[in-house]
Design a protein around this motif. Structure first.
Motif, short mmCIF file in Angstrom:
data_model
loop_
_atom_site.label_atom_id
_atom_site.label_comp_id
_atom_site.label_asym_id
_atom_site.label_seq_id
_atom_site.Cartn_x
_atom_site.Cartn_y
_atom_site.Cartn_z
N THR A 294 0.87 -1.18 0.00
CA THR A 294 0.00 0.00 0.00
C THR A 294 0.90 1.22 0.00
OG1 THR A 294 -0.09 0.19 2.41
CG2 THR A 294 -1.73 -1.22 1.37
N GLY A 295 0.37 2.36 -0.31
CA GLY A 295 1.18 3.57 -0.40
C GLY A 295 1.82 3.98 0.90
N GLN A 296 1.28 3.54 2.04
CA GLN A 296 1.79 3.96 3.34
C GLN A 296 2.82 3.00 3.93
OE1 GLN A 296 -1.66 3.25 2.99
NE2 GLN A 296 -2.11 5.29 2.21
N GLU A 297 3.15 1.92 3.26
CA GLU A 297 4.05 0.91 3.82
C GLU A 297 5.47 1.04 3.27
OE1 GLU A 297 1.76 -3.07 4.87
OE2 GLU A 297 1.82 -2.68 2.74
N ALA A 298 6.41 0.54 4.05
CA ALA A 298 7.80 0.46 3.60
C ALA A 298 7.93 -0.65 2.55
CB ALA A 298 8.71 0.17 4.79
N VAL A 299 8.99 -0.60 1.76
CA VAL A 299 9.16 -1.55 0.66
C VAL A 299 9.29 -3.00 1.13
CG1 VAL A 299 10.11 0.13 -0.94
CG2 VAL A 299 11.65 -1.12 0.56
N TRP A 300 9.78 -3.23 2.34
CA TRP A 300 9.95 -4.61 2.80
C TRP A 300 8.64 -5.23 3.26
CZ3 TRP A 300 12.73 -0.59 5.19
CH2 TRP A 300 12.17 -0.09 6.36
N CYS A 301 7.54 -4.49 3.21
CA CYS A 301 6.24 -5.02 3.62
C CYS A 301 5.55 -5.80 2.50
CB CYS A 301 5.33 -3.88 4.07
SG CYS A 301 5.97 -2.98 5.49
N HIS A 302 6.11 -5.79 1.33
CA HIS A 302 5.52 -6.53 0.21
C HIS A 302 6.63 -7.22 -0.56
CE1 HIS A 302 6.74 -3.13 -2.40
NE2 HIS A 302 6.33 -2.37 -1.39
N GLY A 303 6.25 -8.09 -1.48
CA GLY A 303 7.24 -8.82 -2.26
C GLY A 303 6.90 -10.29 -2.36
N PRO A 304 7.89 -11.11 -2.72
CA PRO A 304 7.63 -12.53 -2.97
C PRO A 304 7.32 -13.32 -1.70
CG PRO A 304 9.97 -12.07 -3.15
CD PRO A 304 9.29 -10.75 -2.94
N ALA A 305 6.51 -14.36 -1.88
CA ALA A 305 6.17 -15.28 -0.80
C ALA A 305 5.89 -16.65 -1.41
CB ALA A 305 4.95 -14.78 -0.03
N ALA A 306 6.02 -17.69 -0.60
CA ALA A 306 5.70 -19.05 -1.06
C ALA A 306 5.12 -19.83 0.11
CB ALA A 306 6.95 -19.74 -1.59
N LEU A 307 4.10 -20.63 -0.18
CA LEU A 307 3.49 -21.50 0.81
C LEU A 307 3.55 -22.92 0.28
CD1 LEU A 307 0.36 -19.34 1.72
CD2 LEU A 307 2.51 -19.52 2.98
N GLN A 308 3.83 -23.88 1.18
CA GLN A 308 3.93 -25.26 0.68
C GLN A 308 3.33 -26.27 1.65
OE1 GLN A 308 8.18 -25.77 0.06
NE2 GLN A 308 8.29 -27.21 1.74
N ILE A 309 2.77 -27.32 1.04
CA ILE A 309 2.19 -28.44 1.77
C ILE A 309 2.98 -29.69 1.42
CG2 ILE A 309 0.15 -29.90 2.09
CD1 ILE A 309 -1.48 -27.40 1.14
N GLN A 310 3.43 -30.39 2.45
CA GLN A 310 4.08 -31.67 2.20
C GLN A 310 3.04 -32.76 2.46
OE1 GLN A 310 7.80 -31.86 4.36
NE2 GLN A 310 8.74 -30.64 2.75
N LEU A 311 2.84 -33.57 1.45
CA LEU A 311 1.81 -34.61 1.48
C LEU A 311 2.47 -35.96 1.75
CD1 LEU A 311 -1.26 -34.66 0.93
CD2 LEU A 311 -0.71 -35.25 -1.43
N ARG A 312 1.94 -36.70 2.74
CA ARG A 312 2.49 -38.00 3.09
C ARG A 312 1.33 -38.98 3.34
NH1 ARG A 312 7.80 -38.22 5.04
NH2 ARG A 312 8.81 -36.21 5.37
N PRO A 313 1.60 -40.29 3.22
CA PRO A 313 0.59 -41.27 3.61
C PRO A 313 0.56 -41.39 5.14
CG PRO A 313 2.56 -42.40 2.89
CD PRO A 313 2.81 -40.93 2.68
N SER A 314 -0.58 -41.78 5.69
CA SER A 314 -0.65 -41.98 7.15
C SER A 314 0.29 -43.10 7.55
CB SER A 314 -2.08 -42.29 7.58
OG SER A 314 -2.52 -43.47 6.98
N ARG A 315 0.65 -43.11 8.80
CA ARG A 315 1.62 -44.12 9.28
C ARG A 315 0.96 -45.47 9.46
NH1 ARG A 315 2.99 -39.29 12.31
NH2 ARG A 315 4.91 -38.51 11.44
#
Length: 195
Positions: free
Chosen positions: A174-195
């Motif tokens: 947003t116009g009121q934020e510093a530059v480090w408040c935005h940019g790249p991000a990544a989210l990940q899910i690791q999928l496994r079978p139940s034990r």
């Protein structure tokens, strides 16, 4: 005596520069510490376990999110969120057939848009089962969500480890934020079978 005063004056000036440098460095340490704190507040990775058996199996992942942590110059809250519901069958210790994954992507802060980018589903050996094409690169306006069904329709391998679903994005500012408040991000899910 004049030479001694001149010598002491130079040493005092050098010490003054050193003190300024130390203050500047310590300021960077605080900033970096704040960034580390921001990362500590995030939940960018989770593991989802699929119940073994013929199925069909439906399993929802935990919610993932990225925040700005304790950064005083950034809007507070979860800025990029993701929740996935997996639809699978024939889940064994070493493989599973993934029919689809329904993902809810959200831009959690009003006024901060999220721009979805590359996405992928791959196993521990690096084999890719799905990837988000350019048609999947979309903007989610701040405060809104988008639910997308990604059809996988493939058998994935757990033989060497988890299968990973990862989605990259760019968080707008947003116009009121510093530059480090935005940019790249990544989210990940690791999928496994139940034990």
């Amino acid at each position: 005596m004049t030479r001694i005063r001149a010598f002491l004056g130079r040493k005092t000036a050098q010490f003054g520069l050193l003190a300024v440098a130390l203050v500047a460095i310590s300021g960077l340490v605080v900033v970096n510490g704040d960034l580390a704190q921001a990362r500590a507040n995030d939940r960018a990775v989770t593991t989802t376990y699929l119940l073994r058996g013929k199925g069909p199996v439906t399993n929802q992942s935990d919610q993932l999110y990225v925040t700005s942590g304790t950064q005083a110059t950034c809007k507070k809250g979860k800025k990029y969120l993701l929740t996935a519901t997996w639809y699978a069958r024939n889940v064994t210790k070493t493989s599973a057939y993934i029919d689809k994954v329904v993902v809810r992507y959200s831009a959690g802060i009003k006024g901060k848009s999220v721009f979805l980018a590359k996405g992928e589903l791959y196993d521990a050996s690096g084999k890719n089962y799905w990837g988000a094409g350019t048609a999947d690169h979309v903007k989610i306006s701040g405060g809104r969500s988008l639910t997308v069904t990604h059809h996988i329709r493939k058998t994935v391998s757990f033989a060497k480890g988890p299968v990973t679903f990862k989605r990259y994005a760019t968080v707008g500012g947003t116009g009121q934020e510093a530059v480090w408040c935005h940019g790249p991000a990544a989210l990940q899910i690791q999928l496994r079978p139940s034990r």
